[in-house]
Design a protein around this motif. Structure first.
Motif, PDB file in Angstrom:
ATOM      1  N   VAL A  53     -46.480  25.504 -69.280  1.00  0.00           N
ATOM      2  CA  VAL A  53     -45.538  24.792 -68.454  1.00  0.00           C
ATOM      3  C   VAL A  53     -47.887  24.234 -68.610  1.00  0.00           C
ATOM      4  N   PRO A  54     -47.654  22.669 -68.759  1.00  0.00           N
ATOM      5  CA  PRO A  54     -48.884  21.452 -68.914  1.00  0.00           C
ATOM      6  C   PRO A  54     -49.663  22.338 -67.623  1.00  0.00           C
ATOM      7  N   LEU A  55     -50.929  22.832 -68.232  1.00  0.00           N
ATOM      8  CA  LEU A  55     -52.159  22.917 -66.962  1.00  0.00           C
ATOM      9  C   LEU A  55     -53.673  22.476 -67.184  1.00  0.00           C
ATOM     10  N   VAL A  56     -53.777  21.319 -65.699  1.00  0.00           N
ATOM     11  CA  VAL A  56     -55.156  21.394 -65.741  1.00  0.00           C
ATOM     12  C   VAL A  56     -55.894  21.794 -64.579  1.00  0.00           C
ATOM     13  N   VAL A  57     -57.644  22.580 -64.418  1.00  0.00           N
ATOM     14  CA  VAL A  57     -57.817  22.890 -63.496  1.00  0.00           C
ATOM     15  C   VAL A  57     -58.867  21.930 -63.027  1.00  0.00           C
ATOM     16  N   LEU A  58     -59.488  21.383 -61.892  1.00  0.00           N
ATOM     17  CA  LEU A  58     -60.219  20.751 -61.384  1.00  0.00           C
ATOM     18  C   LEU A  58     -60.899  21.668 -60.775  1.00  0.00           C
TER      19      LEU A  58
END
Length: 399
Positions: free
Chosen positions: A287-292
């Protein structure tokens, strides 16, 4: 040594003073025993003066009712303070019991999230819905300038916790600064159970998951958030902003959900190197993932964000993280007090330490004000002002 329960945090503290025992969250571990004091590794410590001072106080101090337990605890406190390590801490028996409760997601306090910056007053970044703090009217953006008659400028998360936490039913008085005005709140502490993970579907079927801290229940709660929200999700945002850290075993489990092989991170101490390997359960390997992340993302949250970045599994969006690369371990003493002692340093899978340096985001975006952040506990408020979250959604959309 049992590494399954490692934890700790950093400079911000989810002092859910309900407390997340204030940011006391360092990647921490529990030992199977407390080393014998005569062990050769500590045999060079000369306690002659300490013992002499204790005898003089008992024999000649003006008051005869000297509390010997407090003398003993003060001596241990002095030993720990002499290390000059802000993450090595002594907890008296009562404080340690609160710490144990916080590991389990149970807190006695008022229900606020705090961030800490050196030389500044702690700022409230949110309140727990239905908590004493929320009902009293405290809001994100409030700066706590006093707890009782104690000025709070420059205090640490641990100091804030000891001031704000207390027995259920007791009161604590906070003086806060809000928009140039000074306000006073008298709040009754209560027992609060708080999840460490909350999730929601936002934007174009994007699964948003916030981890407030890495506690004993985080792995289970995170798995449930994925199983209930991944189906049909076009991407995922993992929010680690303000996360002071927690159990390194939970960090391992979160990384494993996204990475299928290799090392999650490694620790190095007196006894050599311990390499943590990816586990077997991968709920979201593609799954495409971005972490803040932000300046208050510390310790175990940096392990997760940094490992996912090194594995090229996620992009980091936000601001540079806190930079806590050490691991603490709890040594329970005979009176029920606790030595929360730094025993290792941790390193990313590429061998790099982030200690005192932090992680650099792939996309740097600042948040104008703490009150602009999306509150997943109150999703109806939306995230229009959350510049970092919107940047993350843009990254997921290919923008």
């Amino acid at each position: 040594m049992n590494r399954s329960a490692a934890l700790r945090g950093g400079a911000i503290a989810l002092i859910l003073v309900i407390g997340f025992i204030a940011g006391i969250y360092v990647d921490q571990a529990y030992p199977e025993y407390v080393p014998y004091v005569g062990h050769r590794s500590v045999s060079k410590i000369d306690l002659t003066e300490v013992q002499q001072a204790a005898r003089v106080i008992q024999a000649d101090y003006v008051d005869t009712n000297v509390n010997s337990s407090k003398l003993s605890q003060g001596s241990v406190q002095g030993l720990v303070n002499s290390l000059g390590d802000p993450f090595s801490i002594y907890f008296d028996p009562t404080q340690y019991q609160r710490l144990l409760e916080s590991y389990q997601g149970r807190y006695t306090g008022i229900g606020i999230y705090l961030s800490f910056n050196t030389g500044s007053y702690p700022a409230i970044t949110g309140t727990v819905p239905g908590s004493p703090a929320a009902e009293a009217g405290l809001i994100a953006g409030d700066q706590i300038v006093k707890v009782g008659d104690k000025d709070t400028k420059g205090i640490t998360a641990d100091q804030a916790t000891s001031l704000i936490q207390g027995p259920s039913g007791s009161k604590v008085t906070l003086t806060v600064s809000r928009g140039g005005q000074t306000m006073t709140f008298s709040i009754t502490r209560a027992q609060i159970d708080v999840p460490t993970v909350r999730s929601a579907t936002i934007g174009d079927n994007v699964l948003y998951v916030r981890i407030y801290q890495f506690g004993a229940q985080t792995s289970t709660e995170f798995s449930k958030a994925l199983s209930s929200g991944l189906n049909g999700a076009s991407g995922m945002v993992l929010d680690l902003r303000g996360d002071p850290g927690g159990f390194i075993s939970a960090a391992d489990d979160v990384i494993t959900q996204f990475v299928t092989n290799g090392e999650t991170f490694e620790t190095r101490g007196r006894n050599g190197t311990d390499r943590h390997e990816v586990g077997s359960h991968h709920a979201a390997p593609k799954v495409p993932l971005v972490v803040l992340v932000d300046a208050n993302s510390a310790s175990a949250s940096e392990i997760v964000a940094g490992s996912l970045q090194v594995h090229s599994r996620a992009k980091l969006v936000g601001t540079k993280t806190f930079g806590k690369g050490s691991v603490q371990q709890d040594f329970v003493l005979s009176d029920g007090s606790d030595l929360h002692l730094t025993v290792e340093r941790w390193y990313l899978p590429n061998g790099v330490t982030i200690d005192h340096k932090g992680l650099t985001p792939d996309v740097t975006v600042t948040l104008p004000a703490a009150t602009d952040a999306y509150d997943v506990a109150q999703p109806s408020l939306g995230y229009a002002k959350d510049t970092q979250l919107n940047a993350a959604l843009s990254v997921l959309a290919g923008g």
